[in-house]
Enzyme design. Structure first.
Site, short mmCIF file in Angstrom:
data_model
loop_
_atom_site.label_atom_id
_atom_site.label_comp_id
_atom_site.label_asym_id
_atom_site.label_seq_id
_atom_site.Cartn_x
_atom_site.Cartn_y
_atom_site.Cartn_z
CE LYS A 43 -12.31 -25.73 28.21
NZ LYS A 43 -12.89 -24.80 28.10
CD GLU A 76 -11.34 -26.29 10.23
OE1 GLU A 76 -12.19 -26.67 10.09
OE2 GLU A 76 -10.46 -26.37 10.59
CB CYS A 114 -15.48 -29.47 12.13
SG CYS A 114 -16.94 -30.74 12.71
N GLY A 166 -12.78 -30.00 18.72
CA GLY A 166 -11.91 -28.49 18.56
C GLY A 166 -11.09 -28.68 17.62
CB THR A 188 -6.96 -27.77 21.51
OG1 THR A 188 -6.61 -26.27 21.82
CG2 THR A 188 -7.49 -27.78 23.46
CD GLU A 200 -16.07 -33.28 15.02
OE1 GLU A 200 -14.96 -33.53 14.26
OE2 GLU A 200 -17.49 -32.44 15.34
#
Length: 488
Positions: free
Chosen positions: A182, A391, A291, A234, A238, A256
């Site tokens: 997805k 972040e 990230c 992500g 989530t 991750e």
């Protein structure tokens, strides 16, 4: 389906087995972040579409897992070659997807091909198991088997869609699994060309499926009983939802997630090299939207002012603008929401006492219609502030002063994240001490590359669990079966 031969945007469809569907349960209007203009309609998969994709992957699994390993490997190696051959198309799609500058886009294609090739090379060299006991030693004959899970659900984020595919799909396929991906509705284009090339490489229909979509599609994929493992790239919010949903059936997850990586610069370092690397990694890689970037710059107090000035001078030389132009270093951020988030965090940091050294306001003029925010450096950041802990996912660098090694280590580890750590020093003993003590999944010293194919890449804490890359990344897609034979 034919492979694109020009740089026109491909039609975004749901790729389910041999079928290409142009209609889902709704549509998302894709906006080009460089112009702010709508340029495509993206069909969004619903739960029924996801079910069809998972069923197709499940049916293909029995064929793919019994395909000779050398044949799976050859198909992946061919896929790597095809990705390289279509580098121009992938670079153009990256620009359209999320405004990746041309130079970065081409570098990402090369890196993606290497990830695919790495796992293609592993396919017929898999760690299939080991002998655990033998009858002659007074027991039964025992051994282990390493077996593929089946259908893997892969949910990828928008900031690096091709690299996310390359970091997840080849390892899963090399191990004998099938995959339903997805991609984010924000960046659907790269996955379309990738799916075309998977088929061109000779990988059977159903082994790789694509269901662009939003939260409904993601939830349906995680919940599906035939999805045996989920791999997600992500954000932590989530990830919490995915983990909670997977826990209902004890489904394993590979996460991750984000980072707030510290970059420790000591007075004995090569300061010119450290400044160049620190600045580029903070701003020149996806405009800070990645990230593992070193977004907290920790500088020893004896060189603090001079080093901040070096970084500001280098940042000022970076061209911010049209990602299609070869000399552009910093493109746009993904959308208006990202602009709003960055502006709000910069404003709050100033209220808390941080000093703007560079940037600090949205780009105007000819860039006003796009989502451009220039490299922004905030010095004298309070180590306890929001900017030091949260972040940003944008081109904002937080600079913090430290006194000695112990102070630097305490500041670096004062975070919920634990993805990457960066060290600049000429003292080898210090580097060894710090690499052992930094609470991160990876540490790179004096400008070494990060997130490369042969080394595991993953984090701890709010940065996730599990690994992509290296042999560890391949082992994520096996489960272990213990076998014993008695003499009765």
């Amino acid at each position: 389906m034919s492979i694109a031969t020009d740089h026109a945007l491909p039609e975004v469809t749901l790729r389910i087995g041999s079928e290409s569907r142009s209609i889902g349960v709704a549509f998302h209007e894709h906006v080009n972040p460089a112009t702010g203009q709508r340029d495509a309609r993206v069909p969004l998969a619903g739960s029924a579409d996801v079910d069809d994709a998972v069923q197709a992957a499940h049916q293909a699994f029995s064929l793919w897992r019994t395909t000779p390993a050398r044949q799976r490997g050859r198909a992946l190696l061919k896929l790597a070659d095809l990705v390289e051959e279509h580098a121009g198309e992938f670079a153009a799609l990256a620009i359209a997807d999320n405004g990746t500058p041309q130079a970065t886009a081409h570098a990402s294609v090369a890196a993606a091909a290497e990830w695919i090739r790495y796992y293609g090379g592993w396919a017929d060299k898999l760690p299939l198991g080991r002998i655990t006991s033998v009858v002659s030693a007074g027991g039964s004959f025992g051994h282990t088997l390493r077996q593929p899970y089946g259908v893997i659900g892969a949910i990828i984020t928008w900031n690096a869609p091709l690299m996310s595919l390359a970091m997840k799909v080849p390892a899963a396929l090399a191990a004998g699994n099938t995959v339903v991906v997805k991609p984010s509705e924000l960046t659907p284009f790269s996955a379309m060309l990738f799916a075309d090339l998977v088929r061109a490489a000779g990988i059977p229909d159903g082994v790789f499926n694509v269901v662009p979509g939003g939260a409904e599609a993601g939830a349906a994929l995680v919940d599906h009983p035939l999805v045996k493992k989920v791999t997600f790239t992500g954000g932590p919010e989530t990830a919490r939802k995915i983990t909670a949903a997977a826990a209902r059936t004890f489904k394993p997850v590979l996460l991750e997630l984000g980072g707030k990586s510290a970059n420790l610069v000591f007075a004995d370092a090569d300061l010119d090299a450290a400044a160049r690397h620190s600045t580029f990694m903070a701003f020149g890689v996806m405009s800070g939207q990645a990230c593992a970037l070193p977004t907290r710059l920790l500088v020893q107090d004896s060189i603090y002012d001079a080093f901040v000035a070096k970084v500001a001078d280098i940042a000022a030389s970076f061209k911010v603008g049209n990602p299609e132009e070869a000399d552009t270093v910093c493109g746009p951020v993904i959308n208006q929401g990202a602009i709003d988030r960055v502006e709000a965090m910069v404003a709050r940091a100033q209220e808390e006492g941080a000093r703007v050294v560079a940037g600090g306001a949205r780009a105007g003029g000819e860039l006003a219609e796009g989502f451009y925010y220039p490299p922004t450096i905030l010095a004298d950041v309070d180590p306890s502030s929001e900017l030091a802990h949260k972040e940003v996912f944008g081109p904002v660098l937080a600079v913090i002063r430290f006194t000695d090694e112990a102070h630097a280590l305490a500041l670096a580890n004062d975070t919920d994240y634990g993805l990457s750590g960066y060290i600049w020093t000429s003292d080898a003993r210090r580097a060894i001490r710090l690499t052992e003590q930094l609470e991160t999944g990876e540490v790179v010293v004096n400008g070494a590359p990060n997130a490369v194919t042969e080394r595991p890449f993953g984090g701890i804490g709010h940065s996730g669990n599990g690994n992509e890359g290296g042999l560890e990344g391949l082992e994520e897609f096996f489960w272990t079966k213990s076998v014993a034979y008695g003499d009765g």
